[in-house]
Design an enzyme around this catalytic site. Structure first.
Site, mmCIF file in Angstrom:
data_model
loop_
_atom_site.group_PDB
_atom_site.id
_atom_site.type_symbol
_atom_site.label_atom_id
_atom_site.label_comp_id
_atom_site.label_asym_id
_atom_site.label_seq_id
_atom_site.Cartn_x
_atom_site.Cartn_y
_atom_site.Cartn_z
ATOM 1 N N ALA A 1 -8.211 10.230 35.794
ATOM 2 C CA ALA A 1 -8.936 10.368 37.061
ATOM 3 C C ALA A 1 -8.619 11.753 37.605
ATOM 4 O O ALA A 1 -7.561 12.317 37.302
ATOM 5 C CB ALA A 1 -8.468 9.302 38.038
ATOM 6 N N GLY B 1 -6.998 7.347 33.372
ATOM 7 C CA GLY B 1 -8.354 6.784 33.375
ATOM 8 C C GLY B 1 -9.110 7.041 32.085
ATOM 9 O O GLY B 1 -10.038 6.300 31.751
ATOM 10 N N GLU C 1 -7.959 4.374 29.812
ATOM 11 C CA GLU C 1 -8.568 3.129 30.307
ATOM 12 C C GLU C 1 -10.052 3.057 29.954
ATOM 13 O O GLU C 1 -10.573 1.993 29.614
ATOM 14 C CB GLU C 1 -8.357 3.025 31.826
ATOM 15 C CG GLU C 1 -6.888 2.796 32.167
ATOM 16 C CD GLU C 1 -6.569 2.988 33.639
ATOM 17 O OE1 GLU C 1 -6.843 4.078 34.176
ATOM 18 O OE2 GLU C 1 -6.051 2.037 34.256
ATOM 19 N N GLU D 1 0.450 7.699 34.805
ATOM 20 C CA GLU D 1 0.369 7.588 36.271
ATOM 21 C C GLU D 1 1.744 7.512 36.916
ATOM 22 O O GLU D 1 1.927 7.957 38.056
ATOM 23 C CB GLU D 1 -0.441 6.341 36.674
ATOM 24 C CG GLU D 1 -1.934 6.430 36.390
ATOM 25 C CD GLU D 1 -2.325 6.020 34.984
ATOM 26 O OE1 GLU D 1 -1.423 5.823 34.125
ATOM 27 O OE2 GLU D 1 -3.536 5.895 34.740
HETATM 28 N N1 COA Z 1 -7.149 15.666 37.261
HETATM 29 C C1 COA Z 1 -7.500 16.875 37.732
HETATM 30 N N2 COA Z 1 -7.399 17.997 37.015
HETATM 31 C C2 COA Z 1 -6.932 17.900 35.768
HETATM 32 C C3 COA Z 1 -6.536 16.667 35.216
HETATM 33 C C4 COA Z 1 -6.666 15.523 36.013
HETATM 34 N N3 COA Z 1 -6.333 14.311 35.568
HETATM 35 N N4 COA Z 1 -6.086 16.887 33.951
HETATM 36 C C5 COA Z 1 -6.210 18.204 33.730
HETATM 37 N N5 COA Z 1 -6.714 18.815 34.815
HETATM 38 C C6 COA Z 1 -7.023 20.240 35.002
HETATM 39 C C7 COA Z 1 -5.749 21.061 35.240
HETATM 40 O O1 COA Z 1 -5.361 21.008 36.602
HETATM 41 C C8 COA Z 1 -6.228 22.445 34.822
HETATM 42 O O2 COA Z 1 -7.030 22.973 35.853
HETATM 43 P P1 COA Z 1 -6.870 24.541 36.276
HETATM 44 O O3 COA Z 1 -7.226 25.289 35.013
HETATM 45 O O4 COA Z 1 -7.868 24.702 37.367
HETATM 46 O O5 COA Z 1 -5.433 24.721 36.676
HETATM 47 C C9 COA Z 1 -7.172 22.140 33.654
HETATM 48 O O6 COA Z 1 -7.570 20.780 33.804
HETATM 49 C C10 COA Z 1 -6.522 22.296 32.287
HETATM 50 O O7 COA Z 1 -5.354 21.475 32.269
HETATM 51 P P2 COA Z 1 -3.879 22.058 31.965
HETATM 52 O O8 COA Z 1 -2.891 21.146 32.627
HETATM 53 O O9 COA Z 1 -3.817 23.505 32.291
HETATM 54 O O10 COA Z 1 -3.847 21.877 30.379
HETATM 55 P P3 COA Z 1 -2.546 21.682 29.473
HETATM 56 O O11 COA Z 1 -3.011 21.804 28.059
HETATM 57 O O12 COA Z 1 -1.435 22.567 29.930
HETATM 58 O O13 COA Z 1 -2.076 20.164 29.723
HETATM 59 C C11 COA Z 1 -2.448 17.788 29.994
HETATM 60 C C12 COA Z 1 -2.921 19.106 29.346
HETATM 61 C C13 COA Z 1 -3.462 16.717 29.674
HETATM 62 C C14 COA Z 1 -1.078 17.419 29.417
HETATM 63 C C15 COA Z 1 -2.311 17.996 31.518
HETATM 64 O O14 COA Z 1 -3.539 18.561 31.999
HETATM 65 C C16 COA Z 1 -2.071 16.712 32.287
HETATM 66 O O15 COA Z 1 -0.956 16.217 32.309
HETATM 67 N N6 COA Z 1 -3.130 16.180 32.980
HETATM 68 C C17 COA Z 1 -3.005 15.035 33.845
HETATM 69 C C18 COA Z 1 -2.887 13.767 33.061
HETATM 70 C C19 COA Z 1 -2.698 12.608 34.009
HETATM 71 O O16 COA Z 1 -1.712 12.484 34.705
HETATM 72 N N7 COA Z 1 -3.678 11.733 34.028
HETATM 73 C C20 COA Z 1 -3.654 10.550 34.836
HETATM 74 C C21 COA Z 1 -4.274 10.800 36.142
HETATM 75 S S1 COA Z 1 -4.261 9.342 37.121
#
Ligand code: COA
Length: 280
Positions: free
Chosen positions: A65, A110, A113, A133
């Site tokens: 999400a 999400g 999910e 989460e």
């Molecule tokens: N919501 C909002 N933005 C998200 C996102 C999410 N769930 N997942 C990734 N993004 C965004 C990042 O903020 C970043 O944006 P920016 O370039 O404007 O800073 C962009 O997507 C790229 O992600 P980034 O974190 O830079 O890539 P990465 O390769 O370093 O890491 C992940 C990849 C997937 C490990 C990391 O993005 C992450 O942990 N995402 C969240 C996962 C999460 O907690 N999901 C559950 C949400 S309830």
């Protein structure tokens, strides 16, 4: 036409691509509401016999999400967000036409999910699954506590959700979370289409009834009546009734929005720092 989804209907297979690659296809309000519209299209369009959900770009299926939309939500708004996600994901799970997830990278929160709401999953070797989460002071809110437990069993589900760790493609395959790993990433959609083409040759009403009965066995909510028309058109008659576990997940997800830890966890993610949780 959709703003955040790309769709294609070829040979009765409807491919839906979540299209926000710069945000790793995170599900914001627009994506969620368009997923709702696309599911209605799957149910009603008689030219659609089966569907694929995938993500745009090489890096992510869906990374969860959209955390930026969590900021400032109240407990009630958090619960309403979960209820909306549950409704749409349950419509995916209850679809009388098979929906496969083609997981091409991160399927987190999400995104995991969404993949689990689909009827089965194929993935590329770079796929990573998880319910992170807990790192945000939150719990899965789109059915993850229920569907991960159904798919991989209680012990594995608890360990994955409590640690928030990622599961790679090989482990996901071993534990039954994915059906197939497609070794060549650019073959993922072709292989998924091949599998759906086999199913598309079967009797549509028998296919629908298998999905309905398996969902009953899994306790995955209660299907509403499905009004079928020859070769696939139709609509839902009646409300979806959620299993009590899904209802409790919605409430508990909302409750997290009333905590300091959730505010700290989501701020820390957006500020790209480690959260400091206090248990409040
Ligand atoms: N919501 C909002 N933005 C998200 C996102 C999410 N769930 N997942 C990734 N993004 C965004 C990042 O903020 C970043 O944006 P920016 O370039 O404007 O800073 C962009 O997507 C790229 O992600 P980034 O974190 O830079 O890539 P990465 O390769 O370093 O890491 C992940 C990849 C997937 C490990 C990391 O993005 C992450 O942990 N995402 C969240 C996962 C999460 O907690 N999901 C559950 C949400 S309830």
């Amino acid at each position: 036409m959709y703003k955040t989804l790309h769709t294609d209907l070829t040979d009765n297979i409807f491919t839906i691509t979540v299209n926000r690659p710069d945000k790793l296809n995170a599900i914001n309000k627009d994506v969620m509401s368009e997923l709702g519209e696309v599911v209605t299209e799957i149910y009603e369009n008689k030219d659609i016999r089966s569907a694929i959900i995938t993500g745009a770009g090489p890096k992510a299926f869906v990374a969860g999400a959209d955390i930026s939309e969590f900021q400032g939500l109240t407990r009630e708004q958090g619960q309403a967000l979960a209820a909306k996600g549950h409704d749409i994901f349950q419509r995916i799970a209850a679809s009388p036409k098979p929906i496969a997830a083609a997981v091409n990278g991160f399927a987190l929160g999400g995104g995991c999910e969404l993949a689990m709401a689909c009827h089965f999953r194929l993935c590329t070797p770079n796929a990573r699954f998880g319910q992170p989460e807990v790192n945000l002071g939150l719990i899965p809110g789109y059915g993850g506590t229920q569907r991960l437990t159904q798919l991989v069993g209680r012990g594995r589900a608890l360990e994955i959700m409590l640690s928030g760790r990622m599961v790679d493609a090989t482990e996901a395959h071993t534990m039954g979370l994915v059906n197939y790993i497609v070794v060549e990433p650019n073959e993922l959609l072709t292989k998924t289409r091949e599998l759906l083409s086999i199913i598309n040759e079967k009797a549509p009403l028998a296919v629908a009834k298998i999905i309905e009965c398996v969902n009953q066995a899994a306790g995955d909510g209660i299907n509403p009546d499905w009004i079928a028309e020859p070769f696939g058109g139709g609509h839902v008659n009646g409300d979806f009734k959620a299993h009590p576990g899904f209802i409790r997940e919605q409430e508990a997800f909302g409750e997290c929005f009333g905590t300091d830890d959730m505010k700290e966890g989501s701020s820390a993610f957006l500020e790209k720092r480690k959260p400091k949780f206090t248990g409040k």
